[in-house]
Design a protein around this motif. Structure first.
Motif, PDB file in Angstrom:
ATOM      1  N   ALA A  39       0.838  -1.213   0.000  1.00  0.00           N
ATOM      2  CA  ALA A  39       0.000   0.000   0.000  1.00  0.00           C
ATOM      3  C   ALA A  39       0.862   1.247   0.000  1.00  0.00           C
ATOM      4  N   GLY A  40       1.919   1.233  -0.800  1.00  0.00           N
ATOM      5  CA  GLY A  40       2.706   2.447  -1.034  1.00  0.00           C
ATOM      6  C   GLY A  40       1.980   3.291  -2.076  1.00  0.00           C
ATOM      7  N   PRO A  41       2.639   4.331  -2.617  1.00  0.00           N
ATOM      8  CA  PRO A  41       1.959   5.167  -3.612  1.00  0.00           C
ATOM      9  C   PRO A  41       1.494   4.371  -4.826  1.00  0.00           C
ATOM     10  N   ALA A  42       2.260   3.362  -5.236  1.00  0.00           N
ATOM     11  CA  ALA A  42       1.864   2.559  -6.403  1.00  0.00           C
ATOM     12  C   ALA A  42       0.570   1.800  -6.115  1.00  0.00           C
ATOM     13  N   LEU A 102      -6.294  -4.194  -0.324  1.00  0.00           N
ATOM     14  CA  LEU A 102      -4.871  -3.883  -0.141  1.00  0.00           C
ATOM     15  C   LEU A 102      -4.315  -4.634   1.066  1.00  0.00           C
ATOM     16  N   VAL A 103      -3.088  -5.111   0.922  1.00  0.00           N
ATOM     17  CA  VAL A 103      -2.421  -5.753   2.064  1.00  0.00           C
ATOM     18  C   VAL A 103      -1.056  -5.106   2.250  1.00  0.00           C
ATOM     19  N   ASP A 104      -0.693  -4.796   3.480  1.00  0.00           N
ATOM     20  CA  ASP A 104       0.660  -4.280   3.730  1.00  0.00           C
ATOM     21  C   ASP A 104       1.125  -4.742   5.103  1.00  0.00           C
ATOM     22  N   VAL A 105       2.410  -5.002   5.177  1.00  0.00           N
ATOM     23  CA  VAL A 105       2.988  -5.420   6.463  1.00  0.00           C
ATOM     24  C   VAL A 105       2.986  -4.255   7.447  1.00  0.00           C
ATOM     25  N   GLY A 158       3.877   3.169   2.357  1.00  0.00           N
ATOM     26  CA  GLY A 158       5.156   2.666   1.844  1.00  0.00           C
ATOM     27  C   GLY A 158       6.328   3.545   2.237  1.00  0.00           C
ATOM     28  N   GLN A 159       7.262   3.713   1.298  1.00  0.00           N
ATOM     29  CA  GLN A 159       8.481   4.491   1.575  1.00  0.00           C
ATOM     30  C   GLN A 159       8.156   5.929   1.972  1.00  0.00           C
ATOM     31  N   CYS A 160       7.086   6.491   1.367  1.00  0.00           N
ATOM     32  CA  CYS A 160       6.754   7.903   1.637  1.00  0.00           C
ATOM     33  C   CYS A 160       6.525   8.140   3.121  1.00  0.00           C
ATOM     34  N   ILE A 161       5.930   7.159   3.808  1.00  0.00           N
ATOM     35  CA  ILE A 161       5.673   7.316   5.236  1.00  0.00           C
ATOM     36  C   ILE A 161       6.815   6.715   6.057  1.00  0.00           C
ATOM     37  N   GLY A 169      -0.609  -4.677   8.679  1.00  0.00           N
ATOM     38  CA  GLY A 169       0.106  -5.551   9.615  1.00  0.00           C
ATOM     39  C   GLY A 169       0.180  -6.995   9.154  1.00  0.00           C
ATOM     40  N   HIS A 170      -0.060  -7.212   7.864  1.00  0.00           N
ATOM     41  CA  HIS A 170       0.016  -8.572   7.312  1.00  0.00           C
ATOM     42  C   HIS A 170       1.099  -8.642   6.238  1.00  0.00           C
ATOM     43  N   GLN A 171       2.071  -9.510   6.421  1.00  0.00           N
ATOM     44  CA  GLN A 171       3.041  -9.725   5.345  1.00  0.00           C
ATOM     45  C   GLN A 171       2.601 -10.924   4.515  1.00  0.00           C
ATOM     46  N   ALA A 201       2.752  -4.685  -5.729  1.00  0.00           N
ATOM     47  CA  ALA A 201       3.233  -3.289  -5.666  1.00  0.00           C
ATOM     48  C   ALA A 201       4.086  -3.183  -4.404  1.00  0.00           C
ATOM     49  N   ALA A 202       5.036  -4.116  -4.309  1.00  0.00           N
ATOM     50  CA  ALA A 202       5.754  -4.321  -3.044  1.00  0.00           C
ATOM     51  C   ALA A 202       6.998  -3.460  -2.905  1.00  0.00           C
ATOM     52  N   GLY A 203       7.236  -2.558  -3.848  1.00  0.00           N
ATOM     53  CA  GLY A 203       8.334  -1.605  -3.715  1.00  0.00           C
ATOM     54  C   GLY A 203       9.680  -2.273  -3.550  1.00  0.00           C
ATOM     55  N   VAL A 204      10.428  -1.772  -2.566  1.00  0.00           N
ATOM     56  CA  VAL A 204      11.745  -2.344  -2.309  1.00  0.00           C
ATOM     57  C   VAL A 204      11.649  -3.455  -1.267  1.00  0.00           C
ATOM     58  N   ALA A 209       9.118  -5.541   2.009  1.00  0.00           N
ATOM     59  CA  ALA A 209       8.274  -5.300   3.184  1.00  0.00           C
ATOM     60  C   ALA A 209       9.084  -4.574   4.241  1.00  0.00           C
ATOM     61  N   PHE A 210       8.470  -3.523   4.811  1.00  0.00           N
ATOM     62  CA  PHE A 210       9.186  -2.767   5.833  1.00  0.00           C
ATOM     63  C   PHE A 210       9.090  -3.482   7.172  1.00  0.00           C
ATOM     64  N   VAL A 211      10.247  -3.813   7.707  1.00  0.00           N
ATOM     65  CA  VAL A 211      10.279  -4.467   9.023  1.00  0.00           C
ATOM     66  C   VAL A 211      11.221  -3.674   9.934  1.00  0.00           C
ATOM     67  N   PRO A 241       9.774 -12.905   0.909  1.00  0.00           N
ATOM     68  CA  PRO A 241       9.194 -14.074   0.253  1.00  0.00           C
ATOM     69  C   PRO A 241       8.917 -13.920  -1.244  1.00  0.00           C
ATOM     70  N   ILE A 242       8.859 -12.694  -1.757  1.00  0.00           N
ATOM     71  CA  ILE A 242       8.478 -12.485  -3.165  1.00  0.00           C
ATOM     72  C   ILE A 242       9.379 -13.285  -4.116  1.00  0.00           C
ATOM     73  N   SER A 243      10.647 -13.370  -3.752  1.00  0.00           N
ATOM     74  CA  SER A 243      11.585 -14.067  -4.633  1.00  0.00           C
ATOM     75  C   SER A 243      11.327 -15.579  -4.661  1.00  0.00           C
ATOM     76  N   LYS A 303      12.531   3.797 -14.180  1.00  0.00           N
ATOM     77  CA  LYS A 303      13.024   4.723 -13.160  1.00  0.00           C
ATOM     78  C   LYS A 303      12.160   4.521 -11.914  1.00  0.00           C
ATOM     79  N   LYS A 304      12.819   4.413 -10.778  1.00  0.00           N
ATOM     80  CA  LYS A 304      12.079   4.201  -9.521  1.00  0.00           C
ATOM     81  C   LYS A 304      11.557   5.541  -9.018  1.00  0.00           C
ATOM     82  N   LEU A 305      10.532   6.023  -9.699  1.00  0.00           N
ATOM     83  CA  LEU A 305       9.901   7.296  -9.358  1.00  0.00           C
ATOM     84  C   LEU A 305       8.410   7.071  -9.145  1.00  0.00           C
TER      85      LEU A 305
HETATM   86  C1  LIG Z   1      14.546   9.077   0.872  1.00  0.00           C
HETATM   87  C2  LIG Z   1      13.745   8.863  -0.398  1.00  0.00           C
HETATM   88  C3  LIG Z   1      13.320   9.957  -1.124  1.00  0.00           C
HETATM   89  C4  LIG Z   1      12.591   9.798  -2.312  1.00  0.00           C
HETATM   90  N1  LIG Z   1      12.202  10.889  -3.010  1.00  0.00           N
HETATM   91  C5  LIG Z   1      11.471  10.728  -4.137  1.00  0.00           C
HETATM   92  C6  LIG Z   1      11.063  11.854  -4.906  1.00  0.00           C
HETATM   93  O1  LIG Z   1      11.386  12.998  -4.589  1.00  0.00           O
HETATM   94  N2  LIG Z   1      10.306  11.626  -6.038  1.00  0.00           N
HETATM   95  C7  LIG Z   1       9.952  10.366  -6.444  1.00  0.00           C
HETATM   96  O2  LIG Z   1       9.260  10.226  -7.438  1.00  0.00           O
HETATM   97  N3  LIG Z   1      10.362   9.284  -5.734  1.00  0.00           N
HETATM   98  C8  LIG Z   1      11.102   9.435  -4.617  1.00  0.00           C
HETATM   99  N4  LIG Z   1      11.521   8.338  -3.924  1.00  0.00           N
HETATM  100  C9  LIG Z   1      11.176   6.994  -4.437  1.00  0.00           C
HETATM  101  C10 LIG Z   1       9.727   6.642  -4.121  1.00  0.00           C
HETATM  102  O3  LIG Z   1       9.475   6.743  -2.733  1.00  0.00           O
HETATM  103  C11 LIG Z   1       9.433   5.246  -4.636  1.00  0.00           C
HETATM  104  O4  LIG Z   1       9.624   5.219  -6.025  1.00  0.00           O
HETATM  105  C12 LIG Z   1       7.991   4.856  -4.304  1.00  0.00           C
HETATM  106  O5  LIG Z   1       7.763   4.836  -2.899  1.00  0.00           O
HETATM  107  C13 LIG Z   1       7.679   3.466  -4.868  1.00  0.00           C
HETATM  108  O6  LIG Z   1       6.363   3.171  -4.536  1.00  0.00           O
HETATM  109  P1  LIG Z   1       5.873   1.655  -4.391  1.00  0.00           P
HETATM  110  O7  LIG Z   1       4.452   1.747  -3.959  1.00  0.00           O
HETATM  111  O8  LIG Z   1       6.272   0.900  -5.592  1.00  0.00           O
HETATM  112  O9  LIG Z   1       6.767   1.023  -3.210  1.00  0.00           O
HETATM  113  P2  LIG Z   1       6.895   1.371  -1.627  1.00  0.00           P
HETATM  114  O10 LIG Z   1       6.696   2.806  -1.370  1.00  0.00           O
HETATM  115  O11 LIG Z   1       8.181   0.740  -1.263  1.00  0.00           O
HETATM  116  O12 LIG Z   1       5.676   0.556  -0.997  1.00  0.00           O
HETATM  117  C14 LIG Z   1       5.663  -0.841  -1.036  1.00  0.00           C
HETATM  118  C15 LIG Z   1       4.849  -1.364   0.140  1.00  0.00           C
HETATM  119  O13 LIG Z   1       4.737  -2.786  -0.002  1.00  0.00           O
HETATM  120  C16 LIG Z   1       4.812  -3.385   1.277  1.00  0.00           C
HETATM  121  N5  LIG Z   1       5.222  -4.789   1.101  1.00  0.00           N
HETATM  122  C17 LIG Z   1       6.316  -5.262   0.456  1.00  0.00           C
HETATM  123  N6  LIG Z   1       6.322  -6.606   0.456  1.00  0.00           N
HETATM  124  C18 LIG Z   1       5.200  -6.989   1.117  1.00  0.00           C
HETATM  125  C19 LIG Z   1       4.651  -8.251   1.452  1.00  0.00           C
HETATM  126  N7  LIG Z   1       5.239  -9.403   1.103  1.00  0.00           N
HETATM  127  N8  LIG Z   1       3.489  -8.271   2.164  1.00  0.00           N
HETATM  128  C20 LIG Z   1       2.872  -7.100   2.547  1.00  0.00           C
HETATM  129  N9  LIG Z   1       3.359  -5.874   2.243  1.00  0.00           N
HETATM  130  C21 LIG Z   1       4.502  -5.830   1.536  1.00  0.00           C
HETATM  131  C22 LIG Z   1       5.860  -2.530   2.001  1.00  0.00           C
HETATM  132  O14 LIG Z   1       5.735  -2.668   3.413  1.00  0.00           O
HETATM  133  C23 LIG Z   1       5.530  -1.124   1.484  1.00  0.00           C
HETATM  134  O15 LIG Z   1       4.634  -0.457   2.342  1.00  0.00           O
HETATM  135  C24 LIG Z   1      12.266   8.477  -2.755  1.00  0.00           C
HETATM  136  C25 LIG Z   1      12.684   7.370  -2.009  1.00  0.00           C
HETATM  137  C26 LIG Z   1      13.422   7.557  -0.844  1.00  0.00           C
HETATM  138  C27 LIG Z   1      13.868   6.346  -0.066  1.00  0.00           C
END
Ligand SMILES: Cc1cc2nc3c(=O)[nH]c(=O)nc-3n(C[C@H](O)[C@H](O)[C@H](O)COP(=O)(O)OP(=O)(O)OC[C@H]3O[C@@H](n4cnc5c(N)ncnc54)[C@H](O)[C@@H]3O)c2cc1C
Length: 347
Positions: free
Chosen positions: A19-22, A39-42, A48-51, A91-93, A123-126, A128-130, A263-265, A303-305
């Motif tokens: 539940a990040g921005p994606a 939506l499920v998030d740990v 996600g990263q934003c918070i 709170g669920h991974q 949409a697991a980003g980088v 799960a945040f632990v 676990p994604i891998s 691009k990771k934006l």
């Molecule tokens: C310091 C910093 C500054 C940044 N500044 C910018 C900026 O200025 N502009 C910009 O465009 N981007 C910026 N970024 C990058 C941007 O934050 C990321 O591109 C964006 O957050 C990606 O969104 P996402 O939803 O893919 O992933 P994330 O934000 O990483 O969200 C993924 C979510 O998935 C959850 N998750 C993962 N695996 C599991 C699982 N197995 N079960 C349950 N939940 C799971 C995680 O807990 C997380 O909440 C920045 C990043 C950082 C670290």
């Protein structure tokens, strides 16, 4: 967002892992096409990263928003998805993902909760945040008894050591000194003198140290002394290379969050250098019914934006709509002009 884990198992059309921005914007794009998602998030809350990593830092490259903090962006996204009221399982991974013989995807969480869905969007980003933990093996047996990431309710007559240097660590120390049920001592332990907390918190911390309400110790925990199954002291190495021990009843780890792909891998999905591989027309993976967007994917030029994730969510929504309704053509409509979309948005 309504929490929804009353029953042990639920079935839905679409589950979004993360539940990040994606993930949040994916809910919106699916909603425009009349598809509801869960939506499920740990993490306990969306963002996600934003918070987790930069809630109060400014973002300057969101189209049409010259400036906003990570927290403001998430608040706006939450407002945007409101009309579609997605169930949020915080709170669920997600640990397991496998396909049943009936074609449904089955997701299992670390809390024993199960979701079945026709489509899954990763949409697991980088990862799960632990909570980061001290890498000291002797502490493992003490977790939940004398080692915590959240201050337990009973702290009276305890020597409390908090490790960390960011806002949360400093705020925890300050809160402990204000407690109506005060501990015997509060010590902040950090490996170097410079703290990473906001300056106003650092000032309050300094005042509390001057008033001898908090002790500040420099060092790294190397081991613990246990007497009759109870931790009595932390052993630590100081920056000068000396060894010291400090009295402790409760150790609070406030070392911040770190993402783990985890676990994604192991879900059998095509990956290249830890990134899920997708078709960039629909953001489908090679496994039918599994889509992926955001930082977790890789493709030429990726691009990771956040704005890239938004674009990916829009295209994935059409891919998913087509997957769920293979015999229908999915109409392309503008939000400005479509009565159907207005009805879905409640505007
Ligand atoms: C310091 C910093 C500054 C940044 N500044 C910018 C900026 O200025 N502009 C910009 O465009 N981007 C910026 N970024 C990058 C941007 O934050 C990321 O591109 C964006 O957050 C990606 O969104 P996402 O939803 O893919 O992933 P994330 O934000 O990483 O969200 C993924 C979510 O998935 C959850 N998750 C993962 N695996 C599991 C699982 N197995 N079960 C349950 N939940 C799971 C995680 O807990 C997380 O909440 C920045 C990043 C950082 C670290």
């Amino acid at each position: 967002m309504p929490p929804s884990t009353a029953s042990k198992s639920q079935q839905t059309d679409v589950v979004i892992v993360g539940a990040g921005p994606a993930g949040l914007f994916q809910v919106f794009e699916l909603g425009l096409l009349g598809i509801t998602a869960q939506l499920v998030d740990v993490l306990p809350k969306p963002g996600g990263q934003c918070i987790a990593l930069y809630a109060d830092k400014p973002i300057y490259d969101i189209p049409g928003l010259p400036f906003c903090t990570g927290r403001e962006l998430i608040e706006r996204l939450m407002q945007q998805v409101k009309p579609f009221a997605p169930a949020f399982h915080g709170g669920h991974q997600i640990q397991t993902l496998s396909q049943n013989t009936d074609g449904l995807w089955q997701l299992g969480t670390d809390q024993g909760f199960e979701l079945k869905a026709r489509c899954v969007i990763i949409a697991a980003g980088v990862g799960a945040f632990v909570q980061r933990r001290l890498q000291v093996p002797a502490l493992d047996a003490l977790r939940g008894m004398q080692v915590f990431s959240v201050v337990p309710t009973s702290i009276q007559n305890q020597h409390i050591v908090v490790v960390g240097s960011h806002n949360e660590a400093i705020q925890t120390c300050l809160d402990l000194t204000q407690s109506s049920d005060p501990p015997l001592s509060v010590t902040l332990l950090h490996r170097r003198e410079v703290l990473d907390a906001d300056l106003d918190l650092q000032q309050l911390f300094k005042l509390a140290c001057d008033a001898k309400k908090i002790q500040f110790k420099l060092g790294q925990v190397t081991d613990v002394i246990v007497d009759r199954q109870r931790m009595t002291h932390l052993q630590m190495a100081t920056p000068e290379g000396l060894f010291e021990s400090i009295t402790v009843d409760l150790l609070i780890e406030k070392l911040g969050m770190s993402p783990k792909l985890g676990p994604i891998s192991q879900w059998g999905l095509a990956m290249d250098r830890k990134q899920l591989q997708v078709d960039t027309q629909t953001f489908a993976t090679q496994s039918p019914g599994i889509f992926a967007i955001g930082d977790v994917i890789g493709y030429p030029g990726k691009k990771k934006l956040i704005l890239s994730a938004f674009h990916e969510a829009a295209l994935a929504a059409y891919g998913i709509a087509q997957y769920l309704n293979p015999n229908q053509s999915i109409p392309f409509e503008y939000t400005t002009a479509s009565a159907r979309i207005h009805q879905r948005l409640g505007v």
